[in-house]
Motif scaffolding. Sequence first.
Motif, short mmCIF file in Angstrom:
data_model
loop_
_atom_site.label_atom_id
_atom_site.label_comp_id
_atom_site.label_asym_id
_atom_site.label_seq_id
_atom_site.Cartn_x
_atom_site.Cartn_y
_atom_site.Cartn_z
N PRO A 1 -1.95 -10.73 -13.70
CA PRO A 1 -2.54 -11.80 -14.57
C PRO A 1 -3.59 -11.28 -15.20
O PRO A 1 -4.48 -10.36 -14.91
CB PRO A 1 -3.04 -12.81 -13.21
N THR A 2 -3.97 -12.02 -16.11
CA THR A 2 -5.32 -11.60 -17.26
C THR A 2 -6.41 -12.14 -16.27
O THR A 2 -6.54 -12.95 -15.97
CB THR A 2 -5.07 -12.43 -18.54
N VAL A 3 -7.47 -10.95 -16.34
CA VAL A 3 -8.72 -11.42 -15.71
C VAL A 3 -9.70 -11.84 -16.93
O VAL A 3 -9.62 -11.11 -18.24
CB VAL A 3 -9.32 -9.73 -15.20
N MET B 1 -6.09 2.67 -22.25
CA MET B 1 -7.06 3.49 -23.35
C MET B 1 -8.41 3.56 -23.09
O MET B 1 -9.19 3.93 -23.72
CB MET B 1 -6.87 2.59 -24.64
N GLY B 2 -8.71 3.46 -21.79
CA GLY B 2 -10.25 3.79 -21.43
C GLY B 2 -11.00 2.61 -21.60
O GLY B 2 -10.59 1.39 -21.88
N ALA B 3 -12.26 2.88 -21.58
CA ALA B 3 -13.42 1.83 -22.01
C ALA B 3 -12.97 0.72 -20.55
O ALA B 3 -12.83 -0.43 -20.92
CB ALA B 3 -13.39 1.12 -23.13
N LEU C 1 -9.32 -2.56 -13.87
CA LEU C 1 -9.45 -2.03 -12.39
C LEU C 1 -8.49 -2.98 -11.28
O LEU C 1 -8.10 -2.81 -10.41
CB LEU C 1 -10.84 -2.44 -11.91
N SER C 2 -8.33 -4.43 -11.95
CA SER C 2 -7.32 -5.12 -10.96
C SER C 2 -5.95 -4.49 -11.23
O SER C 2 -5.31 -4.72 -10.15
CB SER C 2 -7.28 -6.59 -11.49
N LEU C 3 -5.53 -3.84 -12.03
CA LEU C 3 -4.22 -3.22 -12.17
C LEU C 3 -4.14 -2.01 -11.40
O LEU C 3 -3.42 -1.89 -10.34
CB LEU C 3 -3.77 -2.51 -13.43
P1 AMP Z 1 -5.81 -1.07 -22.65
O1 AMP Z 1 -6.63 -0.16 -22.05
O2 AMP Z 1 -6.33 -2.27 -23.48
O3 AMP Z 1 -4.55 -0.27 -23.43
O4 AMP Z 1 -4.96 -1.81 -21.52
C1 AMP Z 1 -4.56 -1.08 -20.20
C2 AMP Z 1 -3.71 -2.01 -19.47
O5 AMP Z 1 -4.65 -2.76 -19.18
C3 AMP Z 1 -2.59 -2.81 -20.14
O6 AMP Z 1 -1.38 -3.14 -19.45
C4 AMP Z 1 -3.36 -4.40 -20.62
O7 AMP Z 1 -2.55 -5.26 -20.52
C5 AMP Z 1 -4.22 -4.31 -19.25
N1 AMP Z 1 -5.32 -5.18 -19.42
C6 AMP Z 1 -6.36 -5.02 -20.35
N2 AMP Z 1 -7.02 -6.20 -20.28
C7 AMP Z 1 -6.67 -6.85 -19.37
C8 AMP Z 1 -7.41 -8.16 -18.64
N3 AMP Z 1 -8.25 -8.81 -19.08
N4 AMP Z 1 -6.65 -8.65 -17.47
C9 AMP Z 1 -5.68 -7.80 -16.89
N5 AMP Z 1 -4.96 -6.77 -17.67
C10 AMP Z 1 -5.46 -6.24 -18.62
#
Ligand code: AMP
Length: 282
Positions: free
Chosen positions: A174-176, A27-29, A35-37
């Motif tokens: 993994p969660t960053v 969803m941007g921002a 960026l890890s993904l």
């Molecule tokens: P969003 O923009 O919030 O819809 O997230 C887009 C993708 O980024 C989703 O698959 C989220 O789970 C992933 N994402 C968001 N925050 C994190 C984070 N801190 N670490 C890893 N992946 C994230």
Amino acid sequence: MRIVRTIEELKRWRRSIEDNVGFVPTMGALHEGHLSLVRCSKKENPYTVVSIFVNPTQFDDPEDLRNYPRTLERDIKLLEQEGIDLLFAPSVEEMYPEGFDDSDAHYDFGYLERVLEGAHRPGHFKGVAQIVAKLLRAVEPDVLYLGQKDYQQVLIIKALIRKLNMPVKVVMCPTVREADGLAMSSRNVRLSRQQRESALALYRALMRAKEIYEKGGSVLEAKHEAMKILDNAPLIKKIDYFEIADAETLKPVSDWNEADRVIALVAVRMEGVRLIDNMFIK
Ligand code: AMP
């Protein structure tokens, strides 16, 4: 990097590609979590597509939708630096030409969509499934990259892909976190300095639960100790949940041995911002 606004143009590009395509919906921002993904996809696929679309149908709170950070120019620069192949940034009308009719949001995920996030954000996962189905049909990726940060969403999207019979592999990254442990989130920019301090309680509560498991304590004790930390965080207005669950089904466990993998999940509300986090315990 190509920037594409319409499904038609996206499909034209897609038809010209024969190698594997990795896809990162967002969803941007953008932050380091996103960026890890992107980096993961770049490493594993010859082509990487990112989408930026703030999906109105998954917001249960109109205020949250209105305040959701939108930083497209900056996002474009970041993605250019990462060297992705295509950014898909459609308008709301492009994705919902018939308006927000939910005739295609009929997916039923049973228990999985009724608990935790599902219980506290009515209609949220219906909206997520609706947009992800549309995006998957448009991009036709080989591999989909999702963050553990939204763990329940990963389970829902895996279930969706099974329902759609789509040959898409899901990779969960993994969660960053920030240096102090706070999970990165686009919504973090809305936190005041004091709220940011209180928000650390989520990470601390998850770590405490894990520590109790590792020391041989019970599930009840882990939950109790975690709740104590959350209760004591001054700017947390409401704890939506702190749950310890089977990582496959999200059914709560009362004993660590009830599941092969156990996960702790938490969601809290602060003034103007809702935060979630999770951590594998076992
Ligand atoms: P969003 O923009 O919030 O819809 O997230 C887009 C993708 O980024 C989703 O698959 C989220 O789970 C992933 N994402 C968001 N925050 C994190 C984070 N801190 N670490 C890893 N992946 C994230």
